[in-house]
Design a protein around this motif. Structure first.
Motif, mmCIF file in Angstrom:
data_model
loop_
_atom_site.group_PDB
_atom_site.id
_atom_site.type_symbol
_atom_site.label_atom_id
_atom_site.label_comp_id
_atom_site.label_asym_id
_atom_site.label_seq_id
_atom_site.Cartn_x
_atom_site.Cartn_y
_atom_site.Cartn_z
ATOM 1 N N LEU A 76 0.749 -1.230 -0.007
ATOM 2 C CA LEU A 76 0.147 -0.041 -0.056
ATOM 3 C C LEU A 76 0.866 1.198 -0.107
ATOM 4 C CD1 LEU A 76 -2.739 -1.030 2.612
ATOM 5 C CD2 LEU A 76 -2.847 -1.151 0.038
ATOM 6 N N LEU A 79 0.077 3.181 -3.200
ATOM 7 C CA LEU A 79 -1.033 3.382 -3.407
ATOM 8 C C LEU A 79 -2.187 4.367 -2.625
ATOM 9 C CD1 LEU A 79 -1.944 -0.569 -3.886
ATOM 10 C CD2 LEU A 79 -1.226 1.306 -5.759
ATOM 11 N N ALA A 81 -4.431 5.226 0.108
ATOM 12 C CA ALA A 81 -4.848 4.316 0.901
ATOM 13 C C ALA A 81 -5.478 5.221 2.380
ATOM 14 C CB ALA A 81 -3.770 3.269 1.450
ATOM 15 N N LYS A 155 -6.685 0.185 1.031
ATOM 16 C CA LYS A 155 -6.640 0.784 -0.295
ATOM 17 C C LYS A 155 -7.934 1.526 -0.346
ATOM 18 C CE LYS A 155 -6.193 0.002 -4.982
ATOM 19 N NZ LYS A 155 -6.202 -0.942 -6.313
ATOM 20 N N ASN A 161 -5.825 10.103 -3.749
ATOM 21 C CA ASN A 161 -4.338 9.931 -3.153
ATOM 22 C C ASN A 161 -4.299 11.362 -2.224
ATOM 23 O OD1 ASN A 161 -1.848 9.684 -1.763
ATOM 24 N ND2 ASN A 161 -0.973 9.407 -3.795
#
Length: 167
Positions: A76, A79, A81, A155, A161
């Motif tokens: 993660l 990514l 998360a 996630k 993000n």
């Protein structure tokens, strides 16, 4: 670099031991580990924070995927998360400093979960940076005890993000 891994495993006796042993045999430390039931019966999610470069992480991921009870390994780190940690913190709170401590509790959106004449026990949930910041601000008052869960993470379904929004 620190990496956050989300690992889905079957609920089998010894599964956690095999995973921890895999890291220990290769001389890698697990900085934090949180384990609990996942979304499906008979499956648990392990959230681990480990240190290492990209090649080390790739090797660890391959080794984890070879374990019988491991169903999925997801890094993660890069990514989008949601990451949280829980800390319980007991701080010395005399009548003279109690008001200042309670002001900090409000700023950090913490909760008072226990009160005595000489101490307050606080519950703080958030990213690890938030927890460290509050801990540092409370040190001058006298921290009596701390218990932290380690990071849990998922996630983001939205794919947004939030780290990119901070800059």
């Amino acid at each position: 670099m620190k990496h956050t891994l989300s690992v889905l495993v079957e609920d089998e006796s010894g599964a956690l031991s095999r995973i921890a042993g895999l890291f220990a045999r290769r001389g890698f430390n697990i900085d934090s580990l949180a384990v609990g039931p996942a979304e499906a019966k008979g499956i648990s999610r392990l959230t681990m924070v480990v240190q290492g470069d990209e090649s080390t992480l790739q090797q660890m991921t391959k080794q984890l995927n070879k374990l019988i009870n491991v169903l999925e390994v997801l890094d993660l780190t890069t990514l989008p998360a949601v990451e949280r940690e829980l800390m319980l913190l007991k701080v010395s709170a005399s009548s003279e400093n109690r008001g200042k401590i309670l002001d900090l509790v409000q700023v950090f959106r913490a909760k008072v979960v226990d009160v005595s004449d000489s101490a307050l026990t606080l519950e703080v949930v958030g990213d690890p940076g938030k927890l460290v910041a509050l801990e540092n601000l409370l040190k001058p008052y006298g921290i009596l005890e701390i218990a932290r869960t380690g990071k849990v993470a998922l996630k983001r379904a939205s794919g947004v993000n939030t780290e990119m929004l901070k800059t």
